[in-house]
Design an enzyme around this catalytic site. Sequence first.
Site, PDB file in Angstrom:
ATOM      1  N   ARG A   1      27.850 -65.629  55.429  1.00 29.43           N
ATOM      2  CA  ARG A   1      27.271 -65.309  56.732  1.00 29.43           C
ATOM      3  C   ARG A   1      28.238 -64.390  57.485  1.00 29.43           C
ATOM      4  O   ARG A   1      29.460 -64.538  57.375  1.00 29.43           O
ATOM      5  CB  ARG A   1      27.097 -66.623  57.493  1.00 29.43           C
ATOM      6  CG  ARG A   1      26.440 -66.502  58.852  1.00 29.43           C
ATOM      7  CD  ARG A   1      24.987 -66.203  58.757  1.00 29.43           C
ATOM      8  NE  ARG A   1      24.285 -66.493  59.988  1.00 29.43           N
ATOM      9  CZ  ARG A   1      23.089 -65.997  60.283  1.00 29.43           C
ATOM     10  NH1 ARG A   1      22.459 -65.189  59.434  1.00 29.43           N
ATOM     11  NH2 ARG A   1      22.488 -66.319  61.399  1.00 29.43           N
TER      12      ARG A   1
ATOM     13  N   THR B   1      14.029 -60.796  56.292  1.00 32.07           N
ATOM     14  CA  THR B   1      15.152 -61.341  55.524  1.00 32.07           C
ATOM     15  C   THR B   1      14.634 -61.272  54.112  1.00 32.07           C
ATOM     16  O   THR B   1      13.511 -60.824  53.904  1.00 32.07           O
ATOM     17  CB  THR B   1      15.436 -62.796  55.973  1.00 32.07           C
ATOM     18  OG1 THR B   1      15.977 -62.755  57.283  1.00 32.07           O
ATOM     19  CG2 THR B   1      16.409 -63.534  55.085  1.00 32.07           C
TER      20      THR B   1
ATOM     21  N   THR C   1      20.310 -61.378  54.699  1.00 31.52           N
ATOM     22  CA  THR C   1      19.560 -60.762  55.790  1.00 31.52           C
ATOM     23  C   THR C   1      20.383 -59.753  56.583  1.00 31.52           C
ATOM     24  O   THR C   1      21.617 -59.806  56.566  1.00 31.52           O
ATOM     25  CB  THR C   1      19.072 -61.871  56.765  1.00 31.52           C
ATOM     26  OG1 THR C   1      18.225 -61.302  57.757  1.00 31.52           O
ATOM     27  CG2 THR C   1      20.235 -62.566  57.466  1.00 31.52           C
TER      28      THR C   1
ATOM     29  N   ASP D   1      21.842 -63.962  66.663  1.00 31.51           N
ATOM     30  CA  ASP D   1      21.585 -65.364  66.301  1.00 31.51           C
ATOM     31  C   ASP D   1      22.508 -66.334  67.038  1.00 31.51           C
ATOM     32  O   ASP D   1      22.328 -67.547  66.946  1.00 31.51           O
ATOM     33  CB  ASP D   1      21.735 -65.572  64.789  1.00 31.51           C
ATOM     34  CG  ASP D   1      20.462 -65.205  64.029  1.00 31.51           C
ATOM     35  OD1 ASP D   1      19.472 -64.816  64.681  1.00 31.51           O
ATOM     36  OD2 ASP D   1      20.447 -65.307  62.791  1.00 31.51           O
TER      37      ASP D   1
ATOM     38  N   SER E   1      22.142 -70.112  61.408  1.00 33.97           N
ATOM     39  CA  SER E   1      21.086 -69.440  60.647  1.00 33.97           C
ATOM     40  C   SER E   1      19.979 -70.419  60.292  1.00 33.97           C
ATOM     41  O   SER E   1      20.183 -71.631  60.280  1.00 33.97           O
ATOM     42  CB  SER E   1      21.695 -68.894  59.353  1.00 33.97           C
ATOM     43  OG  SER E   1      20.692 -68.384  58.509  1.00 33.97           O
ATOM     44  N   SER E   2      18.814 -69.874  59.994  1.00 33.54           N
ATOM     45  CA  SER E   2      17.712 -70.706  59.496  1.00 33.54           C
ATOM     46  C   SER E   2      17.508 -70.532  57.996  1.00 33.54           C
ATOM     47  O   SER E   2      16.603 -71.150  57.430  1.00 33.54           O
ATOM     48  CB  SER E   2      16.407 -70.324  60.201  1.00 33.54           C
ATOM     49  OG  SER E   2      16.532 -70.539  61.575  1.00 33.54           O
TER      50      SER E   2
ATOM     51  N   GLY F   1      11.883 -65.097  57.268  1.00 31.02           N
ATOM     52  CA  GLY F   1      10.972 -65.483  58.357  1.00 31.02           C
ATOM     53  C   GLY F   1      11.612 -66.129  59.564  1.00 31.02           C
ATOM     54  O   GLY F   1      10.950 -66.890  60.275  1.00 31.02           O
TER      55      GLY F   1
HETATM   56  O1  DON Z   1      19.783 -66.178  59.737  1.00 28.96           O
HETATM   57  C1  DON Z   1      18.720 -66.308  60.310  1.00 28.96           C
HETATM   58  O2  DON Z   1      18.179 -67.371  60.484  1.00 28.96           O
HETATM   59  C2  DON Z   1      17.998 -65.082  60.805  1.00 28.96           C
HETATM   60  N1  DON Z   1      18.918 -64.049  61.159  1.00 28.96           N
HETATM   61  C3  DON Z   1      17.087 -64.658  59.756  1.00 28.96           C
HETATM   62  C4  DON Z   1      16.243 -63.547  60.241  1.00 28.96           C
HETATM   63  C5  DON Z   1      15.025 -63.548  59.503  1.00 28.96           C
HETATM   64  O3  DON Z   1      14.724 -64.336  58.670  1.00 28.96           O
HETATM   65  C6  DON Z   1      14.120 -62.552  59.854  1.00 28.96           C
HETATM   66  N2  DON Z   1      13.122 -62.605  58.830  1.00 28.96           N
HETATM   67  N3  DON Z   1      12.494 -62.711  58.075  1.00 28.96           N
END
Ligand code: DON
Length: 563
Positions: A98, A372, A390, A414, A443-444, A464
Amino acid sequence: MRKLTGFGIALIAIIVLVRILEAGSEPTRAKKGMVISSSGIGSEIGAQVLKDGGNAIDAAVATAFVLAVTHPGAGNIGGGGFLLYRLATGDAVAYDFREKAPAGSSPTMFLKNGQYDFDAHHNSYLSVGVPGTTAGLYLAWKDHGKLSWKRLVEPAVKLARDGFPVSIGLAGSLSGILDDMKPYPASMAQFSKNGIPYEPGDILRQRDLGRTLQRIADQGPAGFYDGETALLIEKEMKEHKGLITREDLKAYQPKKRTPLRGTYRGYEVIAMPPPSSGGVALLEMLNILEGYDLTGNGHASARSVHWIVEAMRRAFADRAQYLGDSDFNPQVPIERLISKPYAADLRRTINENRASKSGPTQFSWPVESNETTHISVVDGERNAVALTYTLEYLYGSRIVVPGAGFLLNNEMGDFNAGPGLTTSDGLIGTPPNLAQPGKRMLSSMTPTILEKNGSVFMVTGSPGGRTIINTVLLTILNVVDFGMNAQDAVDAGRFHHQWLPDRITHERFALSPDTLALLRTKGHELVQSGNQGAAEVIIRDPASGILEGGVDRRQPDAGAGVQ
Ligand code: DON
């Protein structure tokens, strides 16, 4: 020819019947190895690595570098991500690459005169985190790779330098983003023909990117974090009041972390720990849902959806309250959040017939976009990789580093907006995820691997933003509870609840009108959304050992590579 016995005929009849009962879309099948990603070219190059004797890590590394060229909206070397690796032996390790906040960051860096500055947070040089991708892929390769590093990076070098035909999907995506790239001449030069959008079939050559990738191929991480590439990044930052210095780049280190482990209906679930919120939230939801008969109540039924949504609501509330980079938040009660007794407590708060209300309203959500990308790999020995990485927004900050040819992320978005800055319209100001020097933003991303009886069973992950966690959850429920094959599990309509705003978003055909009506009578608000995520799934059939792939056609260029 031997005559079929009565028993043989009965057996064939049973197999045919089971096939008919289980009929669905035909998944991609492979005997030895498989790579699935949002770029068919990337997946095929990954599969070639497997054919050449590489393992799952080798294939994932090669595919990830290729996506930085062929899928520039999310594939990257200027961003970061997570790689979850389960070896055939059963050991598992999580590589955390990350992005990190540069040394000049502070919790108030997105405030101007005490007011929140959205553009500084999401659309500026300040929004760029120190990239982690090259260092993370290298570390995973150094620990486990079989083929030479150069062999793995070379296909990406070639595609960047010599070019590749622009697909219909990429042409549409590039023409949609050009306006946002106008402030950045190097971005316009790389992704348009003097301001005119690329058309399908045109050859996209990215020569500066090819040279940067060549340095990475020749020198490893030093080709990115030191020397010419580092100088070019620092120069661009200095000229535009960005924070990243050569010292930040030199100091960047990926981390090996111990994956989270949980169980769901007899499957072992291996998931990403913080700074991903995905693993904690996923295990929390699975633990809650284990107490309900989803199979008996049926896929997309109002009762099943109600339970799933109530689990989502609770996991996302905890995500907001507790989660951030665990290196900076050692007090986070992860073990409790992913425990069965905690899930049982939460289950008791779920009313069978009524939607809970999300509250109090002090937590809400930072803005995240919808791009992402995820790569799933299983090799001939049954080592498995789930890799999600991402740039944050589609094409990240939209800033190409002049002379270096790659896009920078806008991952600092984020982090939470600022201390105490929590509003009902979407900002969150809780401490665990405020910007600090060297900290990783929450992050997700939820790369996940399931195992059964000591062998890999399923590899899944998705893009997503916050919907990632729920998309991954749904792919698992579709397979484990609803008996879908990999392709059906990926194709099935999706829905999402994230605590606040207090509503269910759902894809157009995910829920029937009478299911929607039943959910409304329970008090749920429902809103139709666009596509939710793009999950890339591999299942290993426990009976035959054959690999089954589900390619997510929500991404037009997605594809599988097989060995
Ligand atoms: O790390 C994360 O959770 C976000 N920056 C991810 C961004 C994302 O998934 C956008 N799309 N699909």
